[in-house]
Write a protein that holds these residues in place. Sequence first.
Motif, PDB file in Angstrom:
ATOM      1  N   ASP A 117       0.894  -1.320   0.089  1.00 40.83           N
ATOM      2  CA  ASP A 117       0.077  -0.002  -0.082  1.00 40.83           C
ATOM      3  C   ASP A 117       0.957   1.453  -0.086  1.00 40.83           C
ATOM      4  O   ASP A 117       0.687   2.334  -0.726  1.00 40.83           O
ATOM      5  CB  ASP A 117      -0.970   0.065   1.215  1.00 40.83           C
ATOM      6  CG  ASP A 117      -1.960  -0.874   0.899  1.00 40.83           C
ATOM      7  OD1 ASP A 117      -2.343  -1.491  -0.133  1.00 40.83           O
ATOM      8  OD2 ASP A 117      -2.758  -1.257   2.039  1.00 40.83           O
ATOM      9  N   GLN A 118       1.866   1.387   0.812  1.00 42.40           N
ATOM     10  CA  GLN A 118       2.713   2.380   0.660  1.00 42.40           C
ATOM     11  C   GLN A 118       3.442   2.406  -0.596  1.00 42.40           C
ATOM     12  O   GLN A 118       3.850   3.610  -1.270  1.00 42.40           O
ATOM     13  CB  GLN A 118       4.117   2.175   1.831  1.00 42.40           C
ATOM     14  CG  GLN A 118       3.453   2.331   3.211  1.00 42.40           C
ATOM     15  CD  GLN A 118       4.378   2.128   4.266  1.00 42.40           C
ATOM     16  OE1 GLN A 118       5.831   1.896   3.921  1.00 42.40           O
ATOM     17  NE2 GLN A 118       4.321   2.242   5.602  1.00 42.40           N
ATOM     18  N   LEU A 119       3.722   1.415  -1.110  1.00 45.46           N
ATOM     19  CA  LEU A 119       4.220   1.483  -2.576  1.00 45.46           C
ATOM     20  C   LEU A 119       3.236   2.292  -3.735  1.00 45.46           C
ATOM     21  O   LEU A 119       3.835   3.056  -4.642  1.00 45.46           O
ATOM     22  CB  LEU A 119       4.940   0.293  -3.165  1.00 45.46           C
ATOM     23  CG  LEU A 119       5.334   0.162  -4.457  1.00 45.46           C
ATOM     24  CD1 LEU A 119       6.634   0.805  -4.630  1.00 45.46           C
ATOM     25  CD2 LEU A 119       5.342  -1.178  -5.173  1.00 45.46           C
ATOM     26  N   TYR A 120       2.133   1.724  -3.354  1.00 41.91           N
ATOM     27  CA  TYR A 120       1.136   2.416  -4.185  1.00 41.91           C
ATOM     28  C   TYR A 120       0.829   3.791  -4.149  1.00 41.91           C
ATOM     29  O   TYR A 120       0.774   4.497  -4.951  1.00 41.91           O
ATOM     30  CB  TYR A 120      -0.336   1.690  -4.056  1.00 41.91           C
ATOM     31  CG  TYR A 120      -0.314   0.372  -4.645  1.00 41.91           C
ATOM     32  CD1 TYR A 120       0.269  -0.160  -5.726  1.00 41.91           C
ATOM     33  CD2 TYR A 120      -0.960  -0.730  -3.888  1.00 41.91           C
ATOM     34  CE1 TYR A 120      -0.096  -1.256  -6.420  1.00 41.91           C
ATOM     35  CE2 TYR A 120      -1.092  -2.240  -4.584  1.00 41.91           C
ATOM     36  CZ  TYR A 120      -0.490  -2.289  -5.550  1.00 41.91           C
ATOM     37  OH  TYR A 120      -0.637  -3.561  -6.263  1.00 41.91           O
ATOM     38  N   TRP A 121       0.747   4.315  -2.643  1.00 41.03           N
ATOM     39  CA  TRP A 121       0.725   5.510  -2.383  1.00 41.03           C
ATOM     40  C   TRP A 121       1.984   6.500  -2.984  1.00 41.03           C
ATOM     41  O   TRP A 121       1.774   7.524  -3.618  1.00 41.03           O
ATOM     42  CB  TRP A 121       0.684   5.905  -0.900  1.00 41.03           C
ATOM     43  CG  TRP A 121      -0.881   5.705  -0.428  1.00 41.03           C
ATOM     44  CD1 TRP A 121      -1.289   4.805   0.241  1.00 41.03           C
ATOM     45  CD2 TRP A 121      -1.956   6.710  -0.714  1.00 41.03           C
ATOM     46  NE1 TRP A 121      -2.783   4.784   0.664  1.00 41.03           N
ATOM     47  CE2 TRP A 121      -3.007   5.905   0.036  1.00 41.03           C
ATOM     48  CE3 TRP A 121      -2.150   7.634  -1.445  1.00 41.03           C
ATOM     49  CZ2 TRP A 121      -4.314   6.489  -0.114  1.00 41.03           C
ATOM     50  CZ3 TRP A 121      -3.430   8.100  -1.536  1.00 41.03           C
ATOM     51  CH2 TRP A 121      -4.470   7.471  -0.941  1.00 41.03           C
ATOM     52  N   TRP A 122       3.070   6.037  -2.581  1.00 39.95           N
ATOM     53  CA  TRP A 122       4.323   6.768  -3.174  1.00 39.95           C
ATOM     54  C   TRP A 122       4.307   6.737  -4.858  1.00 39.95           C
ATOM     55  O   TRP A 122       4.527   7.936  -5.366  1.00 39.95           O
ATOM     56  CB  TRP A 122       5.504   6.195  -2.861  1.00 39.95           C
ATOM     57  CG  TRP A 122       5.816   6.413  -1.572  1.00 39.95           C
ATOM     58  CD1 TRP A 122       5.949   5.502  -0.455  1.00 39.95           C
ATOM     59  CD2 TRP A 122       6.277   7.571  -1.296  1.00 39.95           C
ATOM     60  NE1 TRP A 122       6.239   6.327   0.784  1.00 39.95           N
ATOM     61  CE2 TRP A 122       6.766   7.766   0.356  1.00 39.95           C
ATOM     62  CE3 TRP A 122       6.545   9.149  -1.648  1.00 39.95           C
ATOM     63  CZ2 TRP A 122       6.839   8.686   0.926  1.00 39.95           C
ATOM     64  CZ3 TRP A 122       7.136  10.103  -1.049  1.00 39.95           C
ATOM     65  CH2 TRP A 122       7.203   9.935   0.300  1.00 39.95           C
ATOM     66  N   VAL A 123       3.873   5.738  -5.464  1.00 37.16           N
ATOM     67  CA  VAL A 123       3.670   5.938  -7.074  1.00 37.16           C
ATOM     68  C   VAL A 123       2.559   6.768  -7.500  1.00 37.16           C
ATOM     69  O   VAL A 123       2.996   7.575  -8.109  1.00 37.16           O
ATOM     70  CB  VAL A 123       3.488   4.312  -7.467  1.00 37.16           C
ATOM     71  CG1 VAL A 123       3.074   4.587  -8.998  1.00 37.16           C
ATOM     72  CG2 VAL A 123       4.818   3.512  -7.354  1.00 37.16           C
ATOM     73  N   LEU A 124       1.314   6.848  -6.680  1.00 36.57           N
ATOM     74  CA  LEU A 124       0.444   7.772  -7.059  1.00 36.57           C
ATOM     75  C   LEU A 124       0.963   9.285  -6.701  1.00 36.57           C
ATOM     76  O   LEU A 124       0.681   9.965  -7.607  1.00 36.57           O
ATOM     77  CB  LEU A 124      -0.725   7.371  -6.270  1.00 36.57           C
ATOM     78  CG  LEU A 124      -2.269   8.082  -6.411  1.00 36.57           C
ATOM     79  CD1 LEU A 124      -2.574   7.634  -7.994  1.00 36.57           C
ATOM     80  CD2 LEU A 124      -3.167   7.689  -5.462  1.00 36.57           C
ATOM     81  N   ILE A 125       1.728   9.508  -5.669  1.00 32.76           N
ATOM     82  CA  ILE A 125       1.946  10.729  -5.323  1.00 32.76           C
ATOM     83  C   ILE A 125       3.209  11.351  -6.502  1.00 32.76           C
ATOM     84  O   ILE A 125       3.192  12.416  -6.747  1.00 32.76           O
ATOM     85  CB  ILE A 125       2.632  11.007  -3.921  1.00 32.76           C
ATOM     86  CG1 ILE A 125       1.482  10.837  -2.804  1.00 32.76           C
ATOM     87  CG2 ILE A 125       3.582  12.147  -3.710  1.00 32.76           C
ATOM     88  CD1 ILE A 125       2.004  10.449  -1.363  1.00 32.76           C
ATOM     89  N   ILE A 126       3.903  10.323  -6.868  1.00 36.21           N
ATOM     90  CA  ILE A 126       5.030  10.769  -7.611  1.00 36.21           C
ATOM     91  C   ILE A 126       4.332  11.056  -9.131  1.00 36.21           C
ATOM     92  O   ILE A 126       4.759  12.074  -9.840  1.00 36.21           O
ATOM     93  CB  ILE A 126       6.162   9.522  -7.650  1.00 36.21           C
ATOM     94  CG1 ILE A 126       6.969   9.839  -6.359  1.00 36.21           C
ATOM     95  CG2 ILE A 126       7.175   9.779  -8.734  1.00 36.21           C
ATOM     96  CD1 ILE A 126       7.940   8.650  -6.278  1.00 36.21           C
ATOM     97  N   ALA A 127       3.443  10.094  -9.336  1.00 39.27           N
ATOM     98  CA  ALA A 127       2.803  10.293 -10.786  1.00 39.27           C
ATOM     99  C   ALA A 127       1.972  11.652 -10.748  1.00 39.27           C
ATOM    100  O   ALA A 127       1.783  12.295 -11.669  1.00 39.27           O
ATOM    101  CB  ALA A 127       2.073   9.051 -11.093  1.00 39.27           C
ATOM    102  N   GLY A 128       1.357  11.820  -9.666  1.00 36.55           N
ATOM    103  CA  GLY A 128       0.462  13.031  -9.704  1.00 36.55           C
ATOM    104  C   GLY A 128       1.421  14.288  -9.771  1.00 36.55           C
ATOM    105  O   GLY A 128       1.076  15.203 -10.355  1.00 36.55           O
ATOM    106  N   PHE A 129       2.595  14.425  -8.943  1.00 31.57           N
ATOM    107  CA  PHE A 129       3.765  15.612  -9.012  1.00 31.57           C
ATOM    108  C   PHE A 129       4.049  15.544 -10.346  1.00 31.57           C
ATOM    109  O   PHE A 129       4.459  16.685 -11.079  1.00 31.57           O
ATOM    110  CB  PHE A 129       4.695  15.278  -7.995  1.00 31.57           C
ATOM    111  CG  PHE A 129       5.446  16.414  -7.872  1.00 31.57           C
ATOM    112  CD1 PHE A 129       5.111  17.622  -7.475  1.00 31.57           C
ATOM    113  CD2 PHE A 129       6.828  16.291  -8.403  1.00 31.57           C
ATOM    114  CE1 PHE A 129       6.044  18.611  -7.419  1.00 31.57           C
ATOM    115  CE2 PHE A 129       7.681  17.340  -8.431  1.00 31.57           C
ATOM    116  CZ  PHE A 129       7.376  18.555  -8.056  1.00 31.57           C
ATOM    117  N   GLY A 130       4.434  14.332 -11.088  1.00 32.23           N
ATOM    118  CA  GLY A 130       4.902  14.349 -12.163  1.00 32.23           C
ATOM    119  C   GLY A 130       4.044  14.957 -13.570  1.00 32.23           C
ATOM    120  O   GLY A 130       4.513  15.604 -14.298  1.00 32.23           O
TER     121      GLY A 130
END
Length: 173
Positions: A5-18
């Motif tokens: 879940d932490q991995l999914y959240w980090w990917v989601l945050i990085i993709a949103g910022f990107g």
Amino acid sequence: MEAIDQLYWWVLIIAGFGTFIYMLFSDAFDMFEGWFNPAVILSFLALGAGIGLILNALAHVSPMIGLAVALVGSFALTTLLYLFVLLPLSNAEESIGLTDEALIGRVGRLTVPIPEGGYGEVMIETVTGSLLKTAQSMDGTTISTDHRVVIIEVKGNIAIVMIYDEPTIREEK
């Protein structure tokens, strides 16, 4: 919270910022086209992370099965997004705009006269509307708004023009 879940959240945050950074500086990424377009890659990451989070929260499946379903679902949705949204938008953008090369040889009307050695403005009528462009005389002479002009070349977004002598039809005697 599980590690996946932490991995999914980090990917989601990085993709949103990107995605936010890509929206601001998208012109700098024109070198990427097709499937390697940052919009496609960021969409794939965000959709995959979102599907993974939803599966872990609601379906309580194995993390590896959830990851596999998230990747397959993200690939399918990203493919639909690319084929039915991004690709038609990029084609529409290309068909509306005129390139500098397409302006060469077109006849327009001056809306702002060109002073000696200075700049004016030329209006070119197109099928989709009219286009205004900064204009400069080819030989540096003055051109008034009474004349129609033809675009000889475009240098640095400035149309180099000369007076257009309209062909006349001789009257038969």
